[in-house]
Enzyme design. Sequence first.
Site, mmCIF file in Angstrom:
data_model
loop_
_atom_site.group_PDB
_atom_site.id
_atom_site.type_symbol
_atom_site.label_atom_id
_atom_site.label_comp_id
_atom_site.label_asym_id
_atom_site.label_seq_id
_atom_site.Cartn_x
_atom_site.Cartn_y
_atom_site.Cartn_z
ATOM 1 N N SER A 142 0.827 -1.196 0.000
ATOM 2 C CA SER A 142 0.000 0.000 0.000
ATOM 3 C C SER A 142 0.869 1.258 0.000
ATOM 4 O O SER A 142 1.578 1.522 -0.948
ATOM 5 C CB SER A 142 -0.968 -0.035 1.181
ATOM 6 O OG SER A 142 -1.923 0.987 1.092
ATOM 7 N N ASP A 288 -3.264 6.465 -3.327
ATOM 8 C CA ASP A 288 -2.014 5.922 -2.820
ATOM 9 C C ASP A 288 -1.496 4.893 -3.831
ATOM 10 O O ASP A 288 -2.148 4.633 -4.852
ATOM 11 C CB ASP A 288 -2.199 5.349 -1.419
ATOM 12 C CG ASP A 288 -3.108 4.125 -1.387
ATOM 13 O OD1 ASP A 288 -3.930 3.975 -2.313
ATOM 14 O OD2 ASP A 288 -3.010 3.338 -0.429
ATOM 15 N N ASP A 290 -1.328 1.680 -4.334
ATOM 16 C CA ASP A 290 -2.143 0.571 -4.846
ATOM 17 C C ASP A 290 -3.583 1.000 -5.110
ATOM 18 O O ASP A 290 -4.430 0.174 -5.420
ATOM 19 C CB ASP A 290 -2.091 -0.634 -3.910
ATOM 20 C CG ASP A 290 -2.800 -0.417 -2.587
ATOM 21 O OD1 ASP A 290 -2.798 0.736 -2.104
ATOM 22 O OD2 ASP A 290 -3.336 -1.384 -2.019
ATOM 23 N N ASP A 292 -6.132 1.980 -3.425
ATOM 24 C CA ASP A 292 -7.331 1.660 -2.647
ATOM 25 C C ASP A 292 -7.759 2.837 -1.773
ATOM 26 O O ASP A 292 -8.877 2.853 -1.255
ATOM 27 C CB ASP A 292 -7.160 0.384 -1.816
ATOM 28 C CG ASP A 292 -6.057 0.463 -0.772
ATOM 29 O OD1 ASP A 292 -5.280 1.449 -0.768
ATOM 30 O OD2 ASP A 292 -5.963 -0.477 0.059
#
Length: 545
Positions: A142, A288, A290, A292
């Site tokens: 992440s 961010d 990734d 999500d």
Amino acid sequence: MRDLVRRAEDWLAQDPDPETRAELAGLLASGDQAALAGRFAAKLEFGTAGLRGELGAGPNRMNRVTVMRAAAGLAAVLGPGGKVVIGYDARHKSDVFARDTAAVLSGAGLRALLLPGPLPTPVLAFAVRHLGAVAGVTVTASHNPPRDNGYKVYWRDGRQIVPPVDAQISAAIDAVGRVDRLPLGEWETLGPEIADAYLSAVTALPLGDPKVRDLTVVYTPLHGVGGGTLGAAFERAGFAPPHVVAAQRDPDPDFPTVAFPNPEEPGAMDLALELAGRVGADLLIANDPDADRCAVGVPLRDGGHRMLTGDELGGLLAEHVLTATSGGSRRVATTIVSSSLLGRIAAAHGVAFTETLTGFKWIMRAGAGLVFGYEEALGYSVGSDAGLPVRDKDGIGAALTVAALAAAARHAGRTLLDLLDDQAKKYGLHATGALSFRVEDLSLITAAMDRLRAAPPTALGGRAVEGIDDFTAGAGGLPPTDALRFRLAGAARAVVRPSGTEPKLKCYLEVVTPVGPEGDVDPARARAAQDITAIGDTLTAALAL
């Protein structure tokens, strides 16, 4: 020392990665006991967030052996025969770890389906249900620093795993032998149709009038994988392409322009804010790495831009979803550390409200009829009358929805700041703030929590502490977690908890200030900001970090 050397030699004998083999051979040759202990005296624990840690050799690092063991443990719990979808981001080794996972799962008799390239985590979460898989795996850390990577598991319902499944997988991982003796198999690589199906799902969200799309947007994926998917989603929904921060456009696992690739971190949004000023943006959006999470910035009335807090955006999105959906069985949910505003919004719309522990693994289990869930750390899952397309936080769906909301406000001669003022007048100004203490030694966090429990403050920011909720015993019927909530006089509170994914202690502050329908919100905001600062200062002193 001899035991560490033995463990390292056993690891070296089965490690398929020439990079970590060279690293470990060098440490053994040098006799660096501290470095060996850092890698072999402990191990990464598999929990409800899966695995996350620094890249390197040994069981206390993320590497190919650790990942193959995790995949073998997951396979043992699942048993043969089902489909498992594997996704990955653009971090160092993510693609390698994803292929290793696919090979191990396939060798164990499962049908391994690999996403066609580095894609947002919500695409993977969507794909689990869309393809009827028994589980999903995404390789991502992440918004962690560049040297980290991670491994997150989703169950057949498209939600992140929770106990007892995590403990079952952890026990199965401990029973795995040498990875060089695991049977490996072939996997299937999915085509672009899976991303296309995801885009169809998120563009079917309640996005308002498709003719109302006049909006200038600045966007940054923060060197992550969100850019292509967000651009395609905007095009399908009828928005003009956003102005993208050029230096952060392409995936780069070193994240060269930011200290931490997290929109919440100081300085991370500087380039995007500068571009927003140059082009006169109506809206600034960041994902961010990734994709999500979703961060949003808005123009100020006297020039410049500012970032909305996660709670401010959560309130705006909740009001939008509840206005755009119907039915008395609807539910919204947020966490114990997020603003209490969502409960007020839910009551005004006559829908159910649920408060959960932190993390989307809990938000998505809030109960039937869930149409919206969020957490203050920039995570949002937006639904429609048809339900939630993604049972996890979804930075692309949230970005589309806030763009539609901003375009509708602009069309009516208003802004998102005006909508925030409307909410403050209707529900009271819910001002929130946060403190974050990053440490090198995790024992400092344990000691700080122990001090708060042994000698809790009697007042914070001049407000008496009227009650304390200790969540280690499962306060409010929630599962146990290491968190304290101080309920303060005058509709205020402070929550303190260790981060579940980073070496941080986090504090979440809230003050609710009445405004009234004819009130002036700006003075209320100024007073609330002073109160938040005062609470934060006294809490910082009490923590002594």
